[in-house]
Design a protein around this motif. Structure first.
Motif, PDB file in Angstrom:
ATOM      1  N   LEU A 218      -4.267   9.407   7.060  1.00  0.00           N
ATOM      2  CA  LEU A 218      -4.274   7.958   6.834  1.00  0.00           C
ATOM      3  C   LEU A 218      -3.206   7.281   7.702  1.00  0.00           C
ATOM      4  O   LEU A 218      -3.458   6.252   8.335  1.00  0.00           O
ATOM      5  CB  LEU A 218      -4.009   7.678   5.351  1.00  0.00           C
ATOM      6  N   LEU A 219      -2.037   7.891   7.730  1.00  0.00           N
ATOM      7  CA  LEU A 219      -0.937   7.359   8.549  1.00  0.00           C
ATOM      8  C   LEU A 219      -1.360   7.284  10.010  1.00  0.00           C
ATOM      9  O   LEU A 219      -1.067   6.316  10.716  1.00  0.00           O
ATOM     10  CB  LEU A 219       0.283   8.272   8.378  1.00  0.00           C
ATOM     11  N   GLU A 224      -0.708   0.354  10.304  1.00  0.00           N
ATOM     12  CA  GLU A 224       0.505   0.013   9.556  1.00  0.00           C
ATOM     13  C   GLU A 224       1.500   1.168   9.577  1.00  0.00           C
ATOM     14  O   GLU A 224       1.116   2.326   9.690  1.00  0.00           O
ATOM     15  CB  GLU A 224       0.127  -0.338   8.107  1.00  0.00           C
ATOM     16  N   ASP A 225       2.788   0.819   9.455  1.00  0.00           N
ATOM     17  CA  ASP A 225       3.789   1.884   9.461  1.00  0.00           C
ATOM     18  C   ASP A 225       3.918   2.493   8.065  1.00  0.00           C
ATOM     19  O   ASP A 225       3.296   2.020   7.098  1.00  0.00           O
ATOM     20  CB  ASP A 225       5.136   1.389  10.011  1.00  0.00           C
ATOM     21  N   ALA A 226       4.725   3.549   7.987  1.00  0.00           N
ATOM     22  CA  ALA A 226       4.817   4.313   6.730  1.00  0.00           C
ATOM     23  C   ALA A 226       5.316   3.437   5.585  1.00  0.00           C
ATOM     24  O   ALA A 226       4.806   3.523   4.459  1.00  0.00           O
ATOM     25  CB  ALA A 226       5.725   5.521   6.926  1.00  0.00           C
ATOM     26  N   ALA A 227       6.303   2.588   5.871  1.00  0.00           N
ATOM     27  CA  ALA A 227       6.880   1.765   4.799  1.00  0.00           C
ATOM     28  C   ALA A 227       5.818   0.818   4.225  1.00  0.00           C
ATOM     29  O   ALA A 227       5.722   0.626   3.015  1.00  0.00           O
ATOM     30  CB  ALA A 227       8.071   0.974   5.337  1.00  0.00           C
ATOM     31  N   GLN A 228       4.982   0.251   5.107  1.00  0.00           N
ATOM     32  CA  GLN A 228       3.937  -0.670   4.632  1.00  0.00           C
ATOM     33  C   GLN A 228       2.866   0.086   3.839  1.00  0.00           C
ATOM     34  O   GLN A 228       2.422  -0.383   2.790  1.00  0.00           O
ATOM     35  CB  GLN A 228       3.307  -1.419   5.818  1.00  0.00           C
ATOM     36  N   THR A 234       1.978   0.868  -4.015  1.00  0.00           N
ATOM     37  CA  THR A 234       2.978   0.754  -5.092  1.00  0.00           C
ATOM     38  C   THR A 234       2.825  -0.577  -5.816  1.00  0.00           C
ATOM     39  O   THR A 234       3.321  -1.611  -5.345  1.00  0.00           O
ATOM     40  CB  THR A 234       4.408   0.860  -4.501  1.00  0.00           C
ATOM     41  N   SER A 235       2.111  -0.573  -6.952  1.00  0.00           N
ATOM     42  CA  SER A 235       2.043  -1.847  -7.696  1.00  0.00           C
ATOM     43  C   SER A 235       3.313  -1.983  -8.528  1.00  0.00           C
ATOM     44  O   SER A 235       3.813  -0.990  -9.076  1.00  0.00           O
ATOM     45  CB  SER A 235       0.839  -1.911  -8.624  1.00  0.00           C
ATOM     46  N   PRO A 236       3.820  -3.214  -8.612  1.00  0.00           N
ATOM     47  CA  PRO A 236       5.052  -3.429  -9.386  1.00  0.00           C
ATOM     48  C   PRO A 236       4.872  -2.944 -10.821  1.00  0.00           C
ATOM     49  O   PRO A 236       3.852  -3.225 -11.454  1.00  0.00           O
ATOM     50  CB  PRO A 236       5.239  -4.952  -9.338  1.00  0.00           C
TER      51      PRO A 236
END
Ligand SMILES: NC(=O)c1ccc[n+]([C@@H]2O[C@H](COP(=O)([O-])OP(=O)(O)OC[C@H]3O[C@@H](n4cnc5c(N)ncnc54)[C@H](OP(=O)(O)O)[C@@H]3O)[C@@H](O)[C@H]2O)c1
Length: 273
Positions: A218-219, A224-228, A234-236
């Motif tokens: 996927l990466l 998009e970069d890893a952080a995005q 990650t849902s709040p």
């Protein structure tokens, strides 16, 4: 894989073991003419001997020619012994491309006195499946043409990053050279944690493995970069956020990875010193 740039007109590969053999496979796939290749390896594997016979690659010729490009794929500790036979094959026009861990450009020039143009590279294990990450540095004598040839050869095994300074090779060793082991450890740790969380060991192992390979795919596919990508899943207040609160705390994965890479870099410096 398609042709990837300026492959050399002729090439001598010294040491066709795991890494040398994998690089050779990549070059042939990228379109290097097998008749342009000479392999020097006193005890080639059966697979390499068969490949040479099948594709017309010269294997241990009695009187090897001066090399236009010499790729060193032997073990670092074998350099001194090998250099006696290799020195006559290295002239001022030869590009020496070395993947020998810990052997500096100065070491290589000392052992191969005819060498001027030297590229020192540090590939990693996924090069064996054409998905490597390599850091490379060129001596001042390397011409633009030779650099392009080195890049084509290294890029047949995956990503190539050129470095400004040879000292950075130790950092490359610590990040991408040793990095595959960190990722394998992540799979092991995730599987163990899965067992602790109630899964059968084989199920946890399969899930952990597929999670890491799938996330890697996927990466690679995503712009998009890893952080995005991490933020996207990650849902709040959700489950991933609960786990990341642990992994991203002050003494979490970031600190550990920093210490691990620093330790590997220190060790790389000791081994090449
Ligand atoms: N594997 C990795 O992940 C990795 C990553 C980065 C860099 N490297 C570097 O890649 C190099 C090769 O590692 P490797 O894992 O591919 O080792 P390897 O599988 O042992 O391959 C080395 C090959 O060179 C042959 N050889 C030994 N002495 C020779 C000589 N005098 N002339 C010609 N050939 C000779 C060996 O034959 P024998 O088996 O008969 O000794 C073997 O076939 C090392 O310098 C290492 O630092 C490896």
């Amino acid at each position: 894989m398609t042709a990837i740039g300026r492959l050399p007109a002729s090439l001598t590969l010294v040491g066709a073991g795991k890494m040398g053999g994998a690089m050779l496979a990549g070059w042939l796939e990228a379109g290097l003419d097998p008749r342009a290749v000479t392999i020097l390896d006193p005890a080639p594997s059966g697979a390499i001997a068969a490949l040479c016979a099948e594709r017309g690659i010269a294997l241990n010729p009695a009187d090897p020619a001066l090399a236009a490009v010499m790729v060193l794929g032997i073990k670092p500790q074998g350099l001194e012994a090998a250099a006696v036979a290799l020195s006559p094959l290295v002239g001022p026009g030869t590009l020496v491309l070395s993947i020998l861990a810990g052997k500096t450009i100065a070491d290589l020039k000392a052992r191969l006195p005819g060498a001027r143009a030297v590229v020192r590279a540090m590939p990693n294990l996924p090069a064996s499946v054409g998905r490597g990450a390599t850091g490379a540095v060129a001596s001042a004598e390397v011409t633009a043409e030779q650099r392009a040839v080195a890049e084509a050869l290294l890029s047949a095994a995956g990503l190539t990053e050129w470095l400004d300074a040879e000292a950075q090779i130790d950092a490359v060793t610590a990040v991408s050279g040793s990095g595959p082991a960190y990722v394998f450890l992540l799979v092991e740790a995730l599987a163990e944690a899965g067992v602790a969380a109630g899964l059968a060991p084989e199920v946890a192992a399969r899930l952990a493995r597929a999670t890491v390979t799938g996330s890697g795919a996927l990466l690679e596919a995503s712009p998009e970069d890893a952080a995005q990508l991490r933020r996207n899943v990650t849902s709040p207040g959700g489950t991933t956020a609960a786990a990341l609160d642990v992994l991203m705390r002050e003494d979490g994965l970031g600190r550990l990875m920093g210490e691990a890479v620093a330790a590997a870099k220190r060790r790389a410096g000791e081994l090449s010193g």
